[in-house]
Scaffold this active site. Structure first.
Site, short mmCIF file in Angstrom:
data_model
loop_
_atom_site.label_atom_id
_atom_site.label_comp_id
_atom_site.label_asym_id
_atom_site.label_seq_id
_atom_site.Cartn_x
_atom_site.Cartn_y
_atom_site.Cartn_z
N HIS A 189 37.51 53.42 38.45
CA HIS A 189 37.02 52.68 39.62
C HIS A 189 36.91 53.66 40.77
CE1 HIS A 189 36.43 49.20 42.31
NE2 HIS A 189 37.05 49.97 43.19
N CYS A 190 35.71 53.84 41.29
CA CYS A 190 35.47 54.82 42.35
C CYS A 190 35.56 54.12 43.71
CB CYS A 190 34.09 55.47 42.17
SG CYS A 190 33.74 56.73 43.42
N ALA A 191 36.55 54.51 44.50
CA ALA A 191 36.72 53.89 45.82
C ALA A 191 35.57 54.26 46.76
CB ALA A 191 38.05 54.34 46.43
N ASN A 194 33.03 51.84 45.87
CA ASN A 194 33.50 50.45 45.80
C ASN A 194 32.97 49.77 44.54
OD1 ASN A 194 34.91 48.17 46.69
ND2 ASN A 194 33.15 47.38 47.82
N ASN A 195 32.95 50.52 43.45
CA ASN A 195 32.38 50.02 42.21
C ASN A 195 32.99 50.79 41.04
OD1 ASN A 195 30.77 48.55 40.48
ND2 ASN A 195 28.86 49.59 41.00
#
Length: 392
Positions: A189-191, A194-195
Site C-alpha cells: 500500500h503506497c501512502a 493513497n492506493n
C-alpha cells in the site's frame, strides 16, 4: 563563508539522516550511532512525543493522538498525496523563480522553460493515474474470473477464504488492511498514492518512479548548465587568471570557482543537492521493483518464497542427516570392511550436496513474458473480459 558552511552542514546532515533511515537496521551498523538514529527516527521520536502529550494533556490527549495516528497510518487519506503535490510544486516554483531569468543562456536554450513544465506535468499525470486507477481489487463480481485466471499452486498459495471480505482468495492476492480489500498481485500500500500497488497499476507506478528519477536528473543537469553558462558569460575564469594572477589550473581555480558559486547561486546548489538525494532514493526503489517485475514476483511473494525455500531446505537437510546416521549405524553392525582411501573419501560428494534444488519461483516465465505481464495485466486482456461478460 557562512553560506558555504551552511550548505556543507546541510548536505552532511541530509546524508546522515537518509543513510540512518534506510540502512540503520543493517548488521554492519549494529551498536553504532547510525542504528540509534534509525531507532529514534522510526520509533523513538514518536514515542517521546506520545509521552509528552500524555504528560501535558493526559488521557484525552493520548486518545486524540491515537485517533490522528489511526487516520494517518491505518486508513486511506490524502495527506501524503497533498505533501507530494506541495513538494513538486514548491521545487518547480523555486527553480522557475531563481533560474528562469538565466534561460536562454550560454549552454541552455529557451525551450527548456516549456519542456520543464511539460516534464513536471507528465509526472503529475502519472501520479494521478497511479493514485486513482484500480489496482486489481477482488470482489464478489470478479472473484470467479480471478480464480480461473490465477489457480492455486499449493506451494505458497492454497485454497482459502478471506476472513474480512468473506470471499475466496485467488492465488497471488493479498488483503490490504488499510484499504480493507483484497488486491491481486499486490506489492504494497503506497501512502504517496493513497492506493494499493497491484496487478492493474504496477505499470503506472513503475513509470511514475522512473519518470521522477529522470526529472531529477534533468533538473540537476539543467541547473549545472545554467551555472556553467553564468561562469562563461561573466568570464569568471578570465577575471581570476588575468586580474588576480591565479594560476590557470584546475587545482587552483576549482576552490575559488566553487566559493563564488556558493555565494552567488546558493539557491540553485541547494536545489541540486535536494534533487541528487531524491534521485538516489528513486534509483534504489526503482531497481528493487524492477527486479521483482523481471522475475514476475510481488513484494509479498518474495517473502513467501524465501520462507518456503528455507523450510524446504531444513526438511531435506534433516532427512539427509537422518539417512547418514542410519547408514553409519548400519555399518557398525556389519563386518569390518577395508578402510576406504582418504583421497576417495575427500572427493566423495556430501549427501547434502545431492539434495534436489527447490525451484525458486514458478511464476517466472522469462524476461519478455514477465515484462508483458506488467505492461498488459491479464485482467485487461480481451480473453479475461470476454470470460467476465459470459459469466455475467
Amino acid at each position: 563563508m557562512g553560506v558555504q558552511w551552511l550548505l556543507v552542514c546541510h548536505g552532511l546532515v541530509t546524508l546522515l539522516v537518509v543513510v540512518s533511515f534506510l540502512c540503520g537496521q543493517w548488521p554492519i551498523f549494529q551498536g553504532t550511532f547510525i542504528q540509534r538514529i534509525h531507532f529514534f527516527i522510526t520509533f523513538g521520536a514518536y514515542d517521546y512525543f506520545g509521552r509528552f502529550v500524555h504528560f501535558v494533556c493526559g488521557s484525552r490527549g493520548t486518545n486524540a493522538l491515537l485517533s490522528v495516528e489511526n487516520y494517518c497510518c491505518d486508513r486511506p487519506n490524502p495527506i501524503i498525496q497533498l505533501i507530494y503535490l506541495l513538494i513538486i510544486g514548491a521545487t518547480y516554483y523555486s527553480i522557475a523563480k531563481s533560474s528562469f531569468i538565466y534561460i536562454p543562456g550560454y549552454y541552455l536554450g529557451g525551450v527548456h522553460r516549456y519542456t520543464s513544465f511539460l516534464a513536471v506535468g507528465m509526472g503529475i499525470l502519472l501520479f494521478l493515474l497511479t493514485s486513482f486507477s484500480d489496482p486489481g481489487v477482488v470482489n464478489s463480481a470478479n472473484v470467479s474470473q480471478y480464480l480461473s485466471a490465477y489457480p492455486y499452486d499449493n506451494i505458497i498459495f492454497s485454497e482459502k477464504e478471506c476472513s474480512t471480505c468473506k470471499i475466496p482468495k485467488p492465488a497471488r492476492s493479498k488483503h490490504c488492511s488499510i484499504c480493507n480489500r483484497c488486491v491481486l498481485l499486490m506489492h504494497h500500500h503506497c501512502a504517496w498514492m493513497n492506493n494499493c500497488i497491484g496487478e492493474r497499476n504496477t505499470r503506472y507506478f513503475m513509470a511514475f518512479i522512473l519518470w521522477h528519477f529522470l526529472i531529477c536528473i534533468y533538473g540537476i543537469v539543467a541547473l549545472a548548465l545554467i551555472l556553467a553558462g553564468r561562469l562563461k558569460e561573466l568570464q569568471v575564469i578570465h577575471i581570476l587568471t588575468a586580474y588576480y594572477g591565479i594560476e590557470k589550473s584546475f587545482r587552483k581555480l576549482a576552490p575559488l570557482v566553487v566559493q563564488w558559486l556558493l555565494n552567488a547561486y546558493n539557491t540553485q546548489i541547494l536545489i541540486m543537492v535536494f534533487l541528487a538525494v531524491v534521485s538516489l532514493l528513486l534509483a534504489g526503489f526503482f531497481t528493487y521493483h524492477t527486479k521483482l517485475c523481471l522475475t514476475n514476483t510481488t513484494t509479498n511473494e518474495s517473502f513467501k518464497w524465501r520462507e518456503h525455500l528455507s523450510w524446504q531446505r531444513k526438511v531435506k537437510e534433516a532427512k539427509a542427516s537422518a539417512e547418514a546416521l542410519k547408514a553409519s549405524l548400519g555399518e557398525l553392525n556389519q563386518e569390518r570392511k577395508p578402510q576406504e582411501s582418504k583421497w576417495k573419501t575427500f572427493f566423495r560428494r556430501s549427501r547434502l550436496e545431492e539434495l534436489d534444488v527447490v525451484k525458486n519461483n514458478i511464476y517466472d516465465r522469462g524476461f519478455l513474458h514477465n515484462i508483458y505481464e506488467v505492461a498488459v495485466p491479464f485482467s485487461t486482456r480481451r480473453s479475461f473480459l470476454l470470460n467476465k461478460s459470459k459469466s455475467g
